[in-house]
Design an enzyme around this catalytic site. Structure first.
Site, PDB file in Angstrom:
ATOM      1  N   LYS A   1     -10.509  -0.929  15.005  1.00  0.00           N
ATOM      2  CA  LYS A   1     -11.795  -0.507  14.214  1.00  0.00           C
ATOM      3  C   LYS A   1     -10.009  -1.911  12.907  1.00  0.00           C
ATOM      4  CE  LYS A   1     -11.108   0.732  10.245  1.00  0.00           C
ATOM      5  NZ  LYS A   1     -11.122   0.162   9.584  1.00  0.00           N
TER       6      LYS A   1
ATOM      7  N   GLY B   1      -0.808   0.373   9.016  1.00  0.00           N
ATOM      8  CA  GLY B   1      -0.687  -0.126   7.437  1.00  0.00           C
ATOM      9  C   GLY B   1       0.080   0.856   7.004  1.00  0.00           C
TER      10      GLY B   1
ATOM     11  N   THR C   1       1.739   3.209   4.193  1.00  0.00           N
ATOM     12  CA  THR C   1       2.257   4.906   5.048  1.00  0.00           C
ATOM     13  C   THR C   1       2.225   6.183   4.638  1.00  0.00           C
ATOM     14  OG1 THR C   1       4.952   3.404   4.761  1.00  0.00           O
ATOM     15  CG2 THR C   1       5.522   5.891   4.469  1.00  0.00           C
TER      16      THR C   1
ATOM     17  N   THR D   1      -1.542   6.030   4.696  1.00  0.00           N
ATOM     18  CA  THR D   1      -2.803   6.499   5.783  1.00  0.00           C
ATOM     19  C   THR D   1      -1.749   7.095   7.267  1.00  0.00           C
ATOM     20  OG1 THR D   1      -3.405   4.436   5.370  1.00  0.00           O
ATOM     21  CG2 THR D   1      -4.866   5.013   6.942  1.00  0.00           C
TER      22      THR D   1
ATOM     23  N   GLU E   1       3.030   1.614  13.088  1.00  0.00           N
ATOM     24  CA  GLU E   1       3.628   0.032  12.379  1.00  0.00           C
ATOM     25  C   GLU E   1       3.253   0.328  10.899  1.00  0.00           C
ATOM     26  OE1 GLU E   1       5.599  -1.164  13.873  1.00  0.00           O
ATOM     27  OE2 GLU E   1       5.469  -0.578  16.107  1.00  0.00           O
TER      28      GLU E   1
ATOM     29  N   CYS F   1       4.763  -6.934   6.245  1.00  0.00           N
ATOM     30  CA  CYS F   1       5.528  -5.540   6.196  1.00  0.00           C
ATOM     31  C   CYS F   1       6.656  -6.464   6.449  1.00  0.00           C
ATOM     32  CB  CYS F   1       5.519  -4.758   7.149  1.00  0.00           C
ATOM     33  SG  CYS F   1       4.506  -5.546   9.176  1.00  0.00           S
TER      34      CYS F   1
ATOM     35  N   GLU G   1       6.820  -0.104  -1.682  1.00  0.00           N
ATOM     36  CA  GLU G   1       6.527  -1.298  -1.082  1.00  0.00           C
ATOM     37  C   GLU G   1       5.160  -2.018  -1.992  1.00  0.00           C
ATOM     38  OE1 GLU G   1       4.124  -0.842   2.297  1.00  0.00           O
ATOM     39  OE2 GLU G   1       4.753  -3.160   2.303  1.00  0.00           O
TER      40      GLU G   1
END
Ligand code: TXE
Length: 480
Positions: free
Chosen positions: A173, A226, A228, A230, A248, A282, A384
């Site tokens: 996805k 993606g 954090t 999620t 990750e 990231c 972030e």
């Protein structure tokens, strides 16, 4: 208007509900294609097809799997220019960046794992003439691979290549914000003769497509890159199902500049680490800690360097920064800059939207932004931002900078700049990050264990770590 389709059981298909979402070109702010607004039914179809293909694909010889994957990589290169243009249009990044980083990494990822499976070996543990144990590593089943919008084709292939090479089948996805290169890639899979059902790609929203995929009873492995938040949600819903999970997630990475660093090199790399891909990697170095003795000199040199960066048309080869990925994301970054100002942060450079003309008038451009004067502990230096925004902070001692660098909930990467070898190793050992660079940034060797500590993730991918993740070890003990 061009419609994107799902790739299920070897065919390009419309979503079951016939619904589509707008896909926006961030450089113009205009809708330019339509994305399937898929739901659970499409996920069920894709998982069913992947499950059906698993016995065939997992028993296909490694040589044959490798050969098919190598062909996929060759065909990505055949369509190189088209993929570069598509990635830039979908994401807003400069074409020059997509042609140097994103698109070359896709075939490199695939070739790396297609080669690795041919050179892999398993363990044997001998018991003093009594028995031998050998460990088989076997594919698991259908892998769910979920990728983000910042490096769309690069991160999609980073997941599906080891999953497929190890003999799993996949339902992927891609991010609904940047679906185009995944769609073009599904056409390349068809062109390359990838057997039906081995890879399936379902487009759509996280809540409608991501959730049914990660919680499906027939997806025992989940690999996610993606945000954090999620990642936390996925960890929560998959834990009771005992799925193998790799996460990750985000980072708030420190760049530590000691006074004895090679000055020009450190300035240049710190600027690149802050602003490449509009700061949407990231691994970007979004906090620069500068030893007090050189603080003013470094600050001025960084401002001079960053003020030369050209923010503009992603198609123009002279452009350094294109558009950020979406209007929502642009507004989020701008609100963080406002928050920084309210906290007393001084904007040394940028700090606002960059308004262009003509067809780029509605595009989502932000000037490279440098902020000073904020406490290392404030939210701007802890959370972030994921945009072209960097904060600079002075430090006096090694101990102090290690504490400040480790103060966030993240632990993805760090860069240390010094010419003192002992200091470099000493500090590197004390920084809580999964990936540390000394006198460089984003120098990637695909064999290394890649991933973060703390809220930056769970597990490591990369090299044989990825092949370990996508296989299940089985020990067999033979009595002699
Ligand atoms: O990420 P999301 P977003 C960070 C960055 C950014 C923030 C949010 O800080 O501002 O994350 O970005 C899918 N179940 N990073 O909103 O939502 C989603 O559809 C399953 C860091 O894009 O995490 C997409 O395919 N899947 C990062 C993918 O997850 C779900 C790169 C990532 O989306 C889901 C990108 C659900 N419930 C953003 N909800 C990095 N570490 O590189 C969403 N998704």
């Amino acid at each position: 208007m061009e419609k994107i389709f799902n790739y299920i059981n070897g065919e390009l298909v419309a979503p079951e509900n016939g619904q589509y979402l707008d896909n926006i070109n961030p450089s113009t702010g205009k809708v330019y294609s339509l994305i399937p607004d898929s739901d659970k039914r499409d996920i069920n179809n894709a998982v069913k097809s992947a499950k059906k293909a698993f016995p065939m694909w997992s028993s296909t010889s490694k040589q044959e799997r490798s050969k098919i994957l190598m062909k996929l990589a060759d065909n990505i290169e055949k369509h190189f220019d088209k993929l570069v243009i598509a990635e830039s249009k979908d994401n807003g990044k400069p074409e020059s960046l997509a042609s140097k980083v994103d698109i070359p990494r896709a075939p490199a990822n695939i070739r790396f794992f297609a080669g690795a499976i041919l050179h892999d070996s398993s363990n044997l543990h001998e018991m003093d003439g009594v028995a031998i144990n050998y460990t088989l590593r076997q594919p698991i089943g259908v892998a769910a691979c979920i990728s983000p919008w910042n490096l769309p084709l690069y991160l999609l292939t980073w997941k599906i290549a080891p999953a497929l090479a190890s003999g799993n089948t996949v339902v992927a996805k891609p991010s609904e914000i940047t679906p185009m290169t995944a769609y073009l890639f599904s056409k390349i899979c068809i062109e390359s003769g990838l057997p039906k059902g081995v890879l399936n790609i379902v487009h759509g929203l996280g809540s409608k497509v991501g959730d049914p995929l990660t919680t499906h009873k027939d997806t025992p492995i989940v690999s996610f890159t993606g945000g954090t938040v999620t990642g936390k949600h996925i960890a929560t819903v998959t834990a009771p199902m005992f799925k193998k999970l790799s996460l990750e997630l985000g980072g708030k990475n420190p760049n530590i500049i000691f006074a004895d660093a090679d000055f020009d090199k450190a300035v240049s790399i710190a600027s690149r680490a802050a602003f490449t891909n509009q700061g949407q990697i990231c691994l970007c170095g979004s906090r620069i800690f500068i030893e007090e003795k050189i603080y003013n000199k470094f600050r001025d040199a960084l401002i001079a360097k960053a003020s030369k960066l050209i923010v503009g048309d992603p198609k123009d080869p002279k452009t350094n920064l294109g558009a950020v990925v979406s209007k929502d994301h642009m507004n989020k970054i701008l609100s963080k800059i406002d928050e920084a100002k309210k906290m007393g942060g001084k904007i040394l450079l940028g700090g606002e939207r960059n308004l262009l003309e003509g067809e780029l008038k509605e595009g989502y451009y932000i000037k490279p932004t440098i902020i000073e004067g904020l406490d290392y502990n404030c939210s701007i230096n802890q959370e972030e931002i994921f945009g072209p925004v960097v904060s600079i902070i002075p430090f006096k001692t090694e101990e102090e900078v290690i504490n400040m660098a480790n103060s966030t909930k993240y632990g993805l990467s760090a860069s240390i700049f010094t010419e003192n070898v002992s200091k470099a190793h000493r500090v590197a050992a004390k920084i809580d990050s999964g990936v540390i660079w000394i006198n460089t940034w984003l120098l990637r060797d695909l064999r290394i264990p890649f991933g973060g500590m703390k809220s930056s993730g769970l597990g490591r991918e990369g090299g044989f770590k990825s092949l370990d993740f996508f296989t299940e070890p089985k020990n067999i003990c033979v009595k002699i």
